[in-house]
Design an enzyme around this catalytic site. Structure first.
Site, PDB file in Angstrom:
ATOM      1  N   GLU A  71       0.603   4.159   0.941  1.00  0.00           N
ATOM      2  CA  GLU A  71       0.096   5.183   1.849  1.00  0.00           C
ATOM      3  C   GLU A  71       1.264   5.980   2.420  1.00  0.00           C
ATOM      4  O   GLU A  71       2.287   5.406   2.772  1.00  0.00           O
ATOM      5  CB  GLU A  71      -0.702   4.534   2.980  1.00  0.00           C
ATOM      6  N   ARG A  76      -0.083  -6.407  12.798  1.00  0.00           N
ATOM      7  CA  ARG A  76      -0.910  -5.791  13.851  1.00  0.00           C
ATOM      8  C   ARG A  76      -1.329  -6.823  14.896  1.00  0.00           C
ATOM      9  O   ARG A  76      -1.430  -6.504  16.086  1.00  0.00           O
ATOM     10  CB  ARG A  76      -2.130  -5.122  13.226  1.00  0.00           C
ATOM     11  N   SER A 130     -10.813  -6.313   8.654  1.00  0.00           N
ATOM     12  CA  SER A 130     -11.948  -5.730   7.940  1.00  0.00           C
ATOM     13  C   SER A 130     -12.562  -6.824   7.077  1.00  0.00           C
ATOM     14  O   SER A 130     -11.833  -7.596   6.436  1.00  0.00           O
ATOM     15  CB  SER A 130     -11.488  -4.566   7.061  1.00  0.00           C
ATOM     16  N   ARG A 172       2.034   2.314  13.552  1.00  0.00           N
ATOM     17  CA  ARG A 172       1.190   1.161  13.268  1.00  0.00           C
ATOM     18  C   ARG A 172       0.904   0.951  11.774  1.00  0.00           C
ATOM     19  O   ARG A 172       0.024   0.170  11.422  1.00  0.00           O
ATOM     20  CB  ARG A 172      -0.127   1.269  14.035  1.00  0.00           C
ATOM     21  N   HIS A 173       1.635   1.663  10.894  1.00  0.00           N
ATOM     22  CA  HIS A 173       1.442   1.507   9.459  1.00  0.00           C
ATOM     23  C   HIS A 173       2.733   1.027   8.785  1.00  0.00           C
ATOM     24  O   HIS A 173       3.833   1.451   9.153  1.00  0.00           O
ATOM     25  CB  HIS A 173       1.012   2.825   8.809  1.00  0.00           C
ATOM     26  N   GLU A 216      -7.619  -1.286  14.956  1.00  0.00           N
ATOM     27  CA  GLU A 216      -8.315  -2.217  14.067  1.00  0.00           C
ATOM     28  C   GLU A 216      -7.371  -3.325  13.617  1.00  0.00           C
ATOM     29  O   GLU A 216      -6.218  -3.067  13.265  1.00  0.00           O
ATOM     30  CB  GLU A 216      -8.837  -1.460  12.841  1.00  0.00           C
ATOM     31  N   ARG A 259       0.846  -1.193   0.000  1.00  0.00           N
ATOM     32  CA  ARG A 259       0.000   0.000   0.000  1.00  0.00           C
ATOM     33  C   ARG A 259       0.882   1.243   0.000  1.00  0.00           C
ATOM     34  O   ARG A 259       1.707   1.418   0.909  1.00  0.00           O
ATOM     35  CB  ARG A 259      -0.936   0.000   1.205  1.00  0.00           C
TER      36      ARG A 259
END
Length: 432
Positions: free
Chosen positions: A213, A406, A358, A219-220, A355, A211
């Site tokens: 991002e 995570r 998903s 946490r990413h 989280e 990703r």
């Protein structure tokens, strides 16, 4: 080394050859000790200077820390030694000499910044507490795979180089593929859905996702491990049941099989697998409970995504793993099936701090799926390889994706997700 004995297996009365790294050397004058470390632990090597060959003593005491050596000698009981035994060496062979100037201290006596540790990951993993994280990670993946098999799943491997992204053109890493534009895959989502329409029906995958991002948070990651599940003839509630079973299985396996690693992390006394069913809150209940905490400057309203501070407030309020269900249709991806015009079957599974998962039931009706693409501004033609299979008998299905790092981070209370990855990839780090 066929004749090598691991340090944990050395018994009084044995003559052994042990091999590993020089953890430390203590010279007390007439007597000196070298601590040798291997993957099973440490063992003391005793040098009585007046009773040994000078060259043997010099070799043993002048070798630099973290050099790789082998020692052959007799094992004797010694209650004062760290492990209750010690080796009196007949020979010491220096296999690989280490530079005396180490970039970090594997003994842990001197702390190092995370960036220094990641730059020198090989040395970093020589520390018991760091190695323990990856022993636990390996056990988690083993237990997860076993639980998936118990759920009747077949393991699959889907492409990581794709022509289109799972969720369109955003957050994608472009690459050149034989003169064509391609991308690193964000998720196995579309491919695993295609598999539930095949004869496999129920599948799982554990693999990398990418990703683009521009986050720079604890946490990413830009390359992460996704643990994915998809099942034909299942709805969102059955998918949540499977998710809960997998997460519990991971915790239970660590509790049962990783006590030494938990001890190294000072978690043995407090680590406990989740017990009982995870609470299931609707999205509406979740925002009401967040607003009731008074932690946000502005109250949340229907359609808002949950901010990080809202997740934390709700997590502290709930105090355990939990699900948030019935998300607004407008903020869930096109492939999530709706219950009605406003509410979707989408769900998230949460740890109190963030989280983890998903998922939801998927839209299996071709016309509704194409309509969902168009509503989110995506060209259905670009996804023809995916959508056309929904013309040929696609069963109702549901699934989810779980962030592997995570899961480890929250399970062990790590301060930064990079600690759960051998060689993390983020905005600043492409090497090693």
């Amino acid at each position: 080394m066929d004749d090598r004995t691991y340090t944990a297996d050395a018994e009084p009365g044995d003559t052994v050859t042990v091999a590993g790294w020089v953890h430390e050397v203590r010279d007390l004058g007439g007597i000196a000790f070298l601590i040798l470390r291997d993957t099973t632990g440490k063992i003391q090597v005793k040098f009585e200077k007046d009773e040994m060959d000078d060259d043997l003593v010099e070799t043993g005491l002048n070798v630099h820390r973290e050099s790789v050596i082998s020692v052959t000698g007799d094992v004797e009981e010694e209650p004062r030694a760290p492990t209750g035994v010690e080796v009196t060496p007949a020979s010491v062979d220096v296999i690989s000499e280490a530079d005396p100037e180490l970039p970090l201290d594997p003994s842990g006596k001197v702390d190092a910044e995370l960036s220094t540790r990641l730059d020198n990951r090989t040395l970093d993993l020589r520390k018991d507490e760091v190695k323990a994280i990856f022993e636990i990670r390996a056990e988690v993946l083993r237990a997860v795979r076993e639980q998936f098999r118990e759920l009747g799943c077949t393991e699959i491997n889907t492409p990581k180089i794709v022509a289109t992204g799972t969720e369109g053109g955003t957050e994608l890493f472009p690459i050149t593929y034989f003169g064509q534009e391609a991308f690193m895959n964000q998720s196995p989502q579309l491919f695993k859905q295609l598999m539930v329409g095949s004869g496999l029906e129920r599948v799982f995958e554990i693999g990398p996702i990418f990703r683009a991002e521009e986050h720079n948070t604890p946490r990413h990651l830009n390359e992460a491990t996704s643990i994915d599940f998809e099942s034909a003839f299942a709805d969102h509630t059955e998918a949540m049941d499977a998710c809960e079973a997998v997460v519990k299985a991971a915790y239970e396996a660590v509790e049962a099989n990783c006590q030494d690693a938990l001890e190294a992390l000072d978690l043995a006394d407090e680590f406990e697998a989740p017990d009982g069913e995870f609470p299931r809150l609707t999205y509406e209940e979740a925002i009401e409970r967040i607003n009731a905490t008074g932690e946000l400057d502005e109250p949340l309203v229907w359609g808002d995504d949950l901010p990080t501070e809202g997740e934390h407030a709700l997590g502290q309020d709930v105090g355990e793993h939990y699900f948030i269900t019935d998300w607004p249709s407008e903020i869930k991806p096109f492939y999530i099936m709706d219950k009605d015009d406003e509410v979707s079957t989408g769900f998230d599974m949460m740890h109190p701090s963030m989280e983890l998962v998903s998922g939801g039931a998927r839209e299996h009706r071709y016309d509704h799926l194409v309509e969902g693409f168009e509503q989110q501004g995506l060209d259905p033609e670009a996804f023809d390889y995916y959508t056309k299979m929904f013309k040929y008998g696609m069963p109702p299905h549901a699934g989810w994706g779980l962030g592997g790092e995570r899961l480890i981070m929250t399970m062990l209370g790590l301060g930064n997700i990079r600690e759960a990855v051998l060689f993390p990839r983020d905005r600043q780090r492409l090497s090693p």
